[in-house]
Design a protein around this motif. Structure first.
Motif, short mmCIF file in Angstrom:
data_model
loop_
_atom_site.label_atom_id
_atom_site.label_comp_id
_atom_site.label_asym_id
_atom_site.label_seq_id
_atom_site.Cartn_x
_atom_site.Cartn_y
_atom_site.Cartn_z
N MET A 1 0.82 -1.21 0.00
CA MET A 1 0.00 0.00 0.00
C MET A 1 0.85 1.26 0.00
O MET A 1 1.86 1.34 0.70
N ASP A 2 0.43 2.23 -0.79
CA ASP A 2 1.08 3.54 -0.79
C ASP A 2 0.54 4.41 0.34
O ASP A 2 1.27 5.22 0.92
N SER A 3 -0.73 4.23 0.65
CA SER A 3 -1.39 5.05 1.66
C SER A 3 -1.05 4.55 3.07
O SER A 3 -1.26 3.36 3.39
N GLU A 4 -0.58 5.43 3.91
CA GLU A 4 -0.27 5.08 5.30
C GLU A 4 -1.53 4.63 6.03
O GLU A 4 -1.49 3.69 6.83
N GLU A 5 -2.65 5.28 5.75
CA GLU A 5 -3.91 4.93 6.40
C GLU A 5 -4.34 3.52 6.01
O GLU A 5 -4.75 2.73 6.87
N GLN A 6 -4.26 3.18 4.75
CA GLN A 6 -4.62 1.82 4.31
C GLN A 6 -3.67 0.79 4.91
O GLN A 6 -4.10 -0.29 5.33
N ARG A 7 -2.40 1.12 4.96
CA ARG A 7 -1.41 0.22 5.56
C ARG A 7 -1.74 -0.02 7.03
O ARG A 7 -1.76 -1.16 7.49
N ARG A 8 -2.06 1.05 7.74
CA ARG A 8 -2.40 0.94 9.17
C ARG A 8 -3.64 0.07 9.36
O ARG A 8 -3.68 -0.80 10.24
N GLN A 9 -4.65 0.30 8.54
CA GLN A 9 -5.89 -0.49 8.66
C GLN A 9 -5.64 -1.97 8.40
O GLN A 9 -6.17 -2.82 9.13
#
Length: 63
Positions: free
Chosen positions: A21-29
């Motif tokens: 994932m590029d998105s930190e939020e998606q990675r965290r989720q």
């Protein structure tokens, strides 16, 4: 009900997806989801240790 090994496989899949994932939020989720799958695996393993009759064929209670 799924085996603990199946829950652990879901957790691993979430971690692999998170790494892409590029998105930190998606990675965290996704990493949070992995933690939940790991907890389900631990809970299932504990259940089978306490109640072996609930285990499915080939399911290990020790992991």
């Amino acid at each position: 009900m799924k085996k603990a090994s199946e829950y652990r496989a879901h957790a691993q899949e979430c971690r692999a997806l998170a790494a892409a994932m590029d998105s930190e939020e998606q990675r965290r989720q996704l990493l949070e989801m992995a933690e939940h799958w790991d907890q389900l695996a631990a809970d299932r393993a504990q259940l089978v240790r306490n109640h072996p009759e609930l285990g499915e064929a080939g399911e290990e209670a020790g992991r």
